[in-house]
Structures are given as C-alpha cells and as structure tokens.
Design an enzyme around this catalytic site. Structure first.
Site, mmCIF file in Angstrom:
data_model
loop_
_atom_site.group_PDB
_atom_site.id
_atom_site.type_symbol
_atom_site.label_atom_id
_atom_site.label_comp_id
_atom_site.label_asym_id
_atom_site.label_seq_id
_atom_site.Cartn_x
_atom_site.Cartn_y
_atom_site.Cartn_z
ATOM 1 N N ASP A 1 -8.082 -5.307 -0.079
ATOM 2 C CA ASP A 1 -8.538 -6.075 -1.246
ATOM 3 C C ASP A 1 -8.215 -7.551 -1.135
ATOM 4 O O ASP A 1 -8.795 -8.371 -1.840
ATOM 5 C CB ASP A 1 -7.875 -5.525 -2.516
ATOM 6 C CG ASP A 1 -8.327 -4.118 -2.788
ATOM 7 O OD1 ASP A 1 -9.542 -3.898 -2.778
ATOM 8 O OD2 ASP A 1 -7.477 -3.238 -2.984
ATOM 9 N N HIS B 1 0.851 -1.186 0.000
ATOM 10 C CA HIS B 1 0.000 0.000 0.000
ATOM 11 C C HIS B 1 0.884 1.233 0.000
ATOM 12 O O HIS B 1 1.919 1.249 0.670
ATOM 13 C CB HIS B 1 -0.915 0.003 1.240
ATOM 14 C CG HIS B 1 -2.086 0.903 1.086
ATOM 15 N ND1 HIS B 1 -2.012 2.244 1.347
ATOM 16 C CD2 HIS B 1 -3.334 0.647 0.645
ATOM 17 C CE1 HIS B 1 -3.193 2.781 1.093
ATOM 18 N NE2 HIS B 1 -4.012 1.847 0.654
HETATM 19 N N1 COA Z 1 4.173 -7.730 -4.944
HETATM 20 C C1 COA Z 1 5.521 -7.758 -5.114
HETATM 21 N N2 COA Z 1 6.320 -6.683 -4.975
HETATM 22 C C2 COA Z 1 5.743 -5.523 -4.646
HETATM 23 C C3 COA Z 1 4.359 -5.420 -4.431
HETATM 24 C C4 COA Z 1 3.566 -6.570 -4.587
HETATM 25 N N3 COA Z 1 2.256 -6.524 -4.399
HETATM 26 N N4 COA Z 1 4.054 -4.138 -4.123
HETATM 27 C C5 COA Z 1 5.204 -3.461 -4.115
HETATM 28 N N5 COA Z 1 6.230 -4.294 -4.430
HETATM 29 C C6 COA Z 1 7.653 -3.939 -4.464
HETATM 30 C C7 COA Z 1 7.997 -3.057 -5.645
HETATM 31 O O1 COA Z 1 8.341 -3.824 -6.782
HETATM 32 C C8 COA Z 1 9.137 -2.243 -5.098
HETATM 33 O O2 COA Z 1 10.286 -3.066 -5.105
HETATM 34 P P1 COA Z 1 11.768 -2.409 -5.266
HETATM 35 O O3 COA Z 1 11.913 -1.448 -4.125
HETATM 36 O O4 COA Z 1 12.686 -3.568 -5.217
HETATM 37 O O5 COA Z 1 11.738 -1.718 -6.613
HETATM 38 C C9 COA Z 1 8.746 -2.020 -3.640
HETATM 39 O O6 COA Z 1 7.905 -3.152 -3.307
HETATM 40 C C10 COA Z 1 7.998 -0.713 -3.389
HETATM 41 O O7 COA Z 1 6.841 -0.716 -4.203
HETATM 42 P P2 COA Z 1 6.234 0.530 -4.951
HETATM 43 O O8 COA Z 1 5.646 0.071 -6.242
HETATM 44 O O9 COA Z 1 7.256 1.623 -4.976
HETATM 45 O O10 COA Z 1 5.099 0.928 -3.974
HETATM 46 P P3 COA Z 1 3.985 1.971 -4.294
HETATM 47 O O11 COA Z 1 3.700 2.676 -3.020
HETATM 48 O O12 COA Z 1 4.327 2.807 -5.473
HETATM 49 O O13 COA Z 1 2.750 1.068 -4.738
HETATM 50 C C11 COA Z 1 0.916 -0.374 -4.665
HETATM 51 C C12 COA Z 1 1.767 0.645 -3.901
HETATM 52 C C13 COA Z 1 -0.332 -0.668 -3.833
HETATM 53 C C14 COA Z 1 0.479 0.171 -6.022
HETATM 54 C C15 COA Z 1 1.758 -1.681 -4.855
HETATM 55 O O14 COA Z 1 2.138 -2.200 -3.599
HETATM 56 C C16 COA Z 1 1.000 -2.720 -5.655
HETATM 57 O O15 COA Z 1 1.024 -2.701 -6.883
HETATM 58 N N6 COA Z 1 0.289 -3.694 -4.948
HETATM 59 C C17 COA Z 1 -0.503 -4.669 -5.648
HETATM 60 C C18 COA Z 1 -1.800 -4.059 -6.114
HETATM 61 C C19 COA Z 1 -2.772 -3.795 -4.972
HETATM 62 O O16 COA Z 1 -3.009 -4.653 -4.143
HETATM 63 N N7 COA Z 1 -3.363 -2.595 -4.974
HETATM 64 C C20 COA Z 1 -4.408 -2.227 -4.009
HETATM 65 C C21 COA Z 1 -4.000 -1.076 -3.177
HETATM 66 S S1 COA Z 1 -5.273 -0.809 -1.926
#
Ligand code: COA
Length: 431
Positions: free
Chosen positions: A365, A308
């Site tokens: 979710d 998140h």
């Molecule tokens: N599975 C695997 N790796 C994940 C991950 C996941 N669900 N979510 C984040 N990561 C990793 C990223 O690849 C990144 O790795 P790195 O530092 O080695 O590059 C790190 O964790 C940080 O992630 P980041 O994408 O920068 O976090 P964010 O704050 O931009 O994104 C979300 C947040 C929610 C978009 C992201 O965690 C995600 O895509 N989750 C899955 C979708 C989801 O459940 N969304 C609902 C949100 S309520």
C-alpha cells in the site's frame, strides 16, 4: 522424528497429529482437542491458527515469498496480466489459448448489469463512499438473478458463468459507484475493450468525449490488480470463507469480503497512506516529525503502509510496485512532492531501530497509492481498486470451500470472561 505432538494437561498426556504442507510448513492438528481434553485453543487475532488447508497461494513472510498456484509473483508481474492470473488462481493452472479465449468471452458477455440495477445506484446520496456502494450492489445483484437467489451450493451447473459475471461486473459496479459518488452520468462498458482499459473508460469517459487511455496507465493499473489478486488467509479472504461456509451464494460471500477490506488496517491502508502523506506535506514537515510521532504510542499515529502481519522481511509486492511507480511517474513526466516525502519516510524508517527491531517494512500500500494518484484514480477509489483485484482470490477460496467434500460451517469458540449467572432487575429497581 515423530509426526505427533504430545500435550500434557491435568496430569494426562494427549497425542495430537501434525500436518506438513507442500512447502514444509507445519501445524499441530487440534481439531480433536476439545472432544478429547475439554480444552480449546485460544489465539486472539488468529496469528497462530491455520483456519484451513489451501492450494491457492503460498506466502513465506520471513523470506518475502508470494506465489499464486506455485508461480512467483515476480514472474507473474513480469509475464502475465490480471485476467490470465485470475484464471490461474481460480482454476489452478495457467489457461491454454482456447481456455483463455472462452474465459475472456464470458467476461465480455457478462459485463453489463441488469438495467434495473441503475435505479439502485440512484438511491445512494452523492458523496457516498464507493466501498459502501460496491458491497451493497454486489449483494443486490442477487435480487436480479434467479441462480443467485436460489443458489445450490456445490451443485450450480453454471458456476463458471457466475465466476465470469462477478469478475466482470465488479468492475462495472465499481466504476458506476465512483460515477454515482461524483454525481456523474454512468458510462456503459465497451465490448471491444480489454478488462483494465474498459474500467478506465467507464471511470473517466464522458457521454460526449471518450477518455484517452494511455497504454502505460492501463498497464500500471493492471499490475496493481494482479499484485492484489490473492494473499492467502487475510481478514477479507477469511471473511469470504466464513460466509461461504454457511453455503451463502458467491456474490453474497464476496460482498462480505468487500466490507472486511474497507477497514484502514486492511484494504483502506492505501487511502490512509495518501492521506498521511498529504497531511505531512501540508504541515510543512519533511517526514521527520511524523516518524517521531509514529513511534510514540500516545500520538495516535502510525506509519501507514508500513508493517505486515505476515511479511517480516520485505513485502515482495512492494518491491515490484516501487519499480512500477518510478516508471509510471517518469513516463508520465510527473513529479510528485508526496512521492518525495514517501521516499524520505521509507529511507528514515528503514534506518530507525524502532522499525528495524519490530520488522516493519513498506507494504504494497505504501506505493500503490502514489501510482493511483499519478494515473488519476481518486483517493476514495483506492480500496475499490484493491477489491476488484482481490476478487479472483476470493472466488478461488470460495470454490475451494465449495469443492471440499468435508467442508462444514466455520464456527470458532471463545473463552467467556463476562459475569457469571446474574438476574434480571426490573427497570424501577435499577440504580
Ligand atoms: N507504525 C508504527 N508502529 C507500528 C506500525 C506502524 N505502521 N505497525 C506496527 N507497529 C508497532 C506496533 O505498535 C507494535 O509495537 P509494540 O511491540 O511496541 O507494541 C509492533 O509494531 C507490532 O505491531 P502489531 O500491531 O502487533 O502488528 P500486527 O501484525 O498486529 O499488525 C498491521 C500489522 C499491518 C495491522 C500494522 O503493522 C499496521 O497497522 N500497519 C499500518 C497499516 C497498514 O499499512 N496496513 C496494510 C497492511 S497490508
């Protein structure tokens, strides 16, 4: 301690005011930065940008706190219901008994759509995604209502009626969207039903047979609506505020929120979780192979329902919904192999250094999809359910912008990194 920030740029020192919120969260106010220094701030993805001040919802992502108008989500989940919580979010305090009655009566009065809107539903092909129908039809409602067509931002005498119309009609439109996507006859709302049972009725009854609404099913769905009712400045709420800042009408602004919510990184995640679990199940994996793939950036896979932008400890909604999930499944006597996979994934990920180091925990979710599946909500409706739930939050944020005397159109800037001045080349001279 000084409540000003000092910034050194090009050999000069500039002073910037700071602002402290009611929960002691602090910000450097950069609104005068460009005028005074010629610089703007750059914050791709807005991770460090406060786009507004707001009184609606407080989140502390590190501590796993979520409060609507100061009331902890855990307390609301236990003691309130979706409609009372909607009132709280929009009007700022819990309703008195007469206020709640007036609000409920308005919702019941305005739940029917204009009859001619039915013809619009007919225009969508069977199999259309209900989120596409939902956003289109919320916007189309403006064509059937003089007040929406000639919206007077901040001067609508009947704003409360439009609030009730939107909360009530989004549910009717959502149910019709599903019926249309399945090629089923539309079912009218029933005046005597409460908000959530009425939705289940419109979704599942047939002209020749009333759907048997189980109280535990209605309760679980109502809780899902409540838990989704607001979440401060996320992608869809910021979209609603952005559109509202141009003084677009309430329905148009919230229709834009539906579009923003549709994406798999936002509201579409609950559908993506279920699809991920179903894929894992059909491939014969118990989740362990998938965990390995989710850690590999080249696999194109993520553990959906994990992580998140704000919660870096736990998502308080996930804790509540996990409990509700166990209760509903045991009351309905359902054993779901996808739930077993979800539990294994959660257990494995919470022990895995990749997820622990990145502070990736289950979000709301992760379990909401399993409950919705258990109570018979079709997968393509998951994000629509989220949209119905989020409507009070969007409306509260719209109202906040509308009532802010100094509100002005949202207009971020950018740092341009494209070509510098370039000339037009006639078509026959291009290589
Ligand atoms: N599975 C695997 N790796 C994940 C991950 C996941 N669900 N979510 C984040 N990561 C990793 C990223 O690849 C990144 O790795 P790195 O530092 O080695 O590059 C790190 O964790 C940080 O992630 P980041 O994408 O920068 O976090 P964010 O704050 O931009 O994104 C979300 C947040 C929610 C978009 C992201 O965690 C995600 O895509 N989750 C899955 C979708 C989801 O459940 N969304 C609902 C949100 S309520």
């Amino acid at each position: 301690m000084s409540n000003e920030a000092k910034l050194e740029l090009d050999g000069k020192t500039f002073t910037l005011p700071t602002i402290t919120g009611s929960e002691q969260e602090r910000a450097v106010d950069v609104s005068s930065l460009r005028a005074n220094t010629g610089y703007i701030t750059l914050d791709d993805g807005y991770g460090n940008t406060g786009s507004c001040v707001s009184k609606v919802t407080f989140i502390d992502g590190d501590k796993g706190i979520l409060r609507y108008r100061g009331i902890p989500i855990e307390e609301l989940a236990e003691k309130s219901n979706f409609i009372e919580t909607a009132y709280l979010l929009i009007y700022g305090s819990l309703p008195t008994r007469p206020q709640l009655k007036t609000f409920s009566d308005l919702l019941a009065e305005h739940q029917f759509l204009h009859e001619d809107m039915k013809y619009h539903f007919q225009g969508f092909p069977t199999g259309s995604h209900p989120m596409a129908i939902l956003s289109s039809m919320i916007n189309a409602a403006s064509c059937f209502d003089e007040g929406l067509m000639h919206w007077q931002f901040g001067k609508m005498k009947q704003f409360d009626i439009y609030v009730a119309k939107l909360i009530s009609q989004v549910r009717t439109i959502a149910a019709y969207s599903y019926r249309k996507s399945q090629g089923l006859p539309l079912i009218y709302p029933k005046q005597s039903y409460k908000y959530t049972p009425n939705f289940l009725h419109m979704l599942f009854s047939m002209p020749y047979e009333e759907f048997d609404i189980k109280p535990e099913v209605a309760k679980a769905l109502d809780l899902i609506f409540l838990l989704h009712a607001d979440h401060e400045q996320n992608c869809s709420t910021s979209t609603v505020r952005m559109v509202a800042s141009s003084q677009a009408n309430l329905f148009a602004s919230c229709a834009a929120g539906v579009c923003a919510l549709w994406g798999p990184l936002h509201g579409g995640a609950n559908q993506a979780v279920l699809e991920m679990l179903a894929d894992i199940h059909s491939s014969g994996d118990d989740g362990s192979k998938f965990i390995t793939a989710a850690k590999d950036k080249n696999s194109g896979k993520k553990l959906m329902g994990f992580g998140h932008r704000v919660y870096k400890n736990h998502d308080p909604r996930a804790t509540i919904i996990k409990k509700s999930c166990d209760e509903v499944l045991s009351r309905l006597n359902i054993s779901d192999p996808l739930l077993d996979i979800a539990k294994k994934l959660e257990e494995a990920a919470l022990k895995d250094s990749y997820f622990v180091e990145r502070k990736l925990y289950p979000n709301v979710d992760f379990y909401s999809g399993i409950i919705m599946r258990a109570i018979g909500i079709p997968v393509e409706m998951f994000t629509v359910i989220f949209a119905i739930g989020r409507m009070p939050g969007w409306i509260a944020n719209y109202k906040e912008i509308m009532e802010e005397p100094k509100s002005r159109i949202y207009r971020p800037r950018q740092i341009y990194t494209g070509k510098t001045i370039n000339s037009y080349v006639p078509l026959d001279q291009r290589k």
